[in-house]
Enzyme design. Structure first.
Site: not given
Length: 330
Positions: A189, A196
Site C-alpha cells: 500500500k 498515486e
C-alpha cells in the site's frame, strides 16, 4: 462472519455498511457516540468501549481497526490487546508503516494473537465500488479473514481479464491479495500511494500546461485557449492515459472548471514519505515519486493551477478537505 470494527470515519463506517450488506454481523465502536448510533440504526451492534466490543464478539474474535496512523493506532492496539485472548485476530486497516507492523506482530504473537495489516484503497467510493485490499500476516489468519475480504473487495466486475488468465478468478482478480507476512500489506500500500502521488502530479502538471497555453507571454500565433474540461473528458475515451484518477479529474473540472474553491495547499500522507525513505534505504531510484512528494511540500508556499487540481482530485477520491476546511492529512 462476525467482525468488530473500531473507527467509524469516512472509510470505516462504509466498510461496515458493505459488510452488513454482504450478510456479516458487525459490532462497532468509535470515540464519537453519534457515529456508533448511526450504524446501530442500520443494523450494527454498538459498543460503548473497546472492552464492550470484544465482549460482544464470539471467540475466536476478529477485530478490524480503521483509525489514524501513528499514536492513535498504537494506543488502540494496546487497548485491544489487553482484552483479546489467544487465538483472536486483529487487523490494522489504516495507513500504517510496514516496520511498525513487523514489531506489532511480534508483540502480539507473544500473547497468541494473530496480527494482520491490510492496506485499504477505495476512499469514499468504496461502499459501492468495493475496496482494493493488500493484506499481510499469517496464512491461517488470512484464510479466517477471507470471507470478510471477499465481501469488501470489488470482485471481478466487468474488468476484462488479463490475456492468458483462465479458470476461476484468482484472489487478485477479485480485488484482494495475501501479499506475505506481517508488514507486507502495508508495504504494498505504501508503494501504491507513492505511485498515486506520481500519477496525480503528472495529470496536474499536464493540465496546467494546457491551461497556460493561452498566456499573453506567448506569441499571439502560438496561443491556444483550450477547454481543459473537454480535454479531460476526451482523454477518458480510448486514450492510453485513461484511468480512474482521470475520471475523477474530469468530474472535478466539470463541477468547477476554474477550481476557485481550492487554494492549492496539498497535504501528503505518511505513505508518500515512507515510499521515498524506503527507496533511499534500498538504493532504488524513485525520481518521479520523490519529485511528486516534494511538489506537495512546495504547494504550501505558493499555489498553481496544478496544485489546485491535485487538491481537487484528493477531494474527489478520498473526501479530503483542505486544511481549515474541515480536513487534514489523509
Amino acid at each position: 462472519m462476525q467482525m468488530g470494527m473500531i473507527g467509524l470515519g469516512r472509510m470505516g463506517a462504509n466498510m461496515v455498511r458493505r459488510l452488513m450488506r454482504g450478510g456479516h454481523d458487525c459490532v462497532v465502536h468509535d470515540l464519537d457516540p453519534e457515529a456508533v448510533r448511526a450504524l446501530e440504526s442500520e443494523g450494527a451492534k454498538g459498543a460503548g468501549s473497546i472492552a464492550e466490543l470484544v465482549a460482544a464478539l464470539e471467540p475466536p474474535r476478529a477485530v478490524w481497526l480503521m483509525v489514524p496512523a501513528g499514536e492513535a493506532t498504537e494506543a488502540t492496539l494496546a487497548a485491544v490487546a489487553e482484552v483479546l485472548d489467544p487465538g483472536d485476530l486483529v487487523v490494522d486497516g489504516g495507513n500504517g508503516y510496514f516496520k511498525d507492523d513487523v514489531r506489532r506482530a511480534a508483540e502480539m504473537a507473544q500473547s497468541g494473537i494473530d496480527y494482520m495489516d491490510a492496506g485499504t484503497s477505495g476512499g469514499v467510493w468504496g461502499l459501492e465500488r468495493g475496496y482494493c485490499l493488500m493484506v499481510g500476516g499469517p496464512e491461517a489468519g488470512f484464510r479466517r479473514l477471507e470471507p470478510v475480504l471477499e465481501t469488501l473487495a470489488p470482485g471481478p466486475g466487468e474488468i476484462e481479464r488479463t490475456p492468458g488468465r483462465e479458470g476461476a478468478p484468482a484472489m487478485a482478480e477479485k480485488g484482494y491479495l495475501h501479499c506475505g507476512p506481517a508488514g507486507a500489506g502495508h508495504y504494498v500500500k505504501m508503494v501504491h500511494n507513492g505511485i498515486e502521488y506520481g500519477l496525480m502530479q503528472a495529470y496536474a502538471e499536464g493540465f496546467d500546461l494546457l491551461r497556460s497555453a493561452a498566456s499573453e507571454k506567448l506569441p499571439e500565433s502560438q496561443r491556444f485557449d483550450f477547454d481543459v474540461e473537454a480535454i479531460a473528458e476526451l482523454w477518458r475515451r480510448g486514450s492510453v492515459v485513461g484511468s480512474w484518477l482521470l475520471d475523477l479529474t474530469a468530474a472535478a473540472l466539470h463541477a468547477e472548471p476554474g477550481l476557485e474553491r481550492f487554494s492549492g495547499f496539498v497535504q501528503d500522507s505518511g505513505e508518500g514519505r515512507w515510499t521515498v525513505q524506503t527507496a533511499v534505504e534500498q538504493a532504488v531510484p524513485a525520481d518521479v515519486l520523490s519529485a511528486a512528494l516534494y511538489a506537495r511540500f512546495r504547494s504550501r508556499q505558493d499555489h498553481t493551477f496544478a496544485e489546485k487540481l491535485l487538491s481537487a482530485m484528493r477531494e474527489q477520491f478520498g473526501g479530503h478537505a483542505e486544511p481549515g476546511k474541515g480536513g487534514g492529512a489523509s
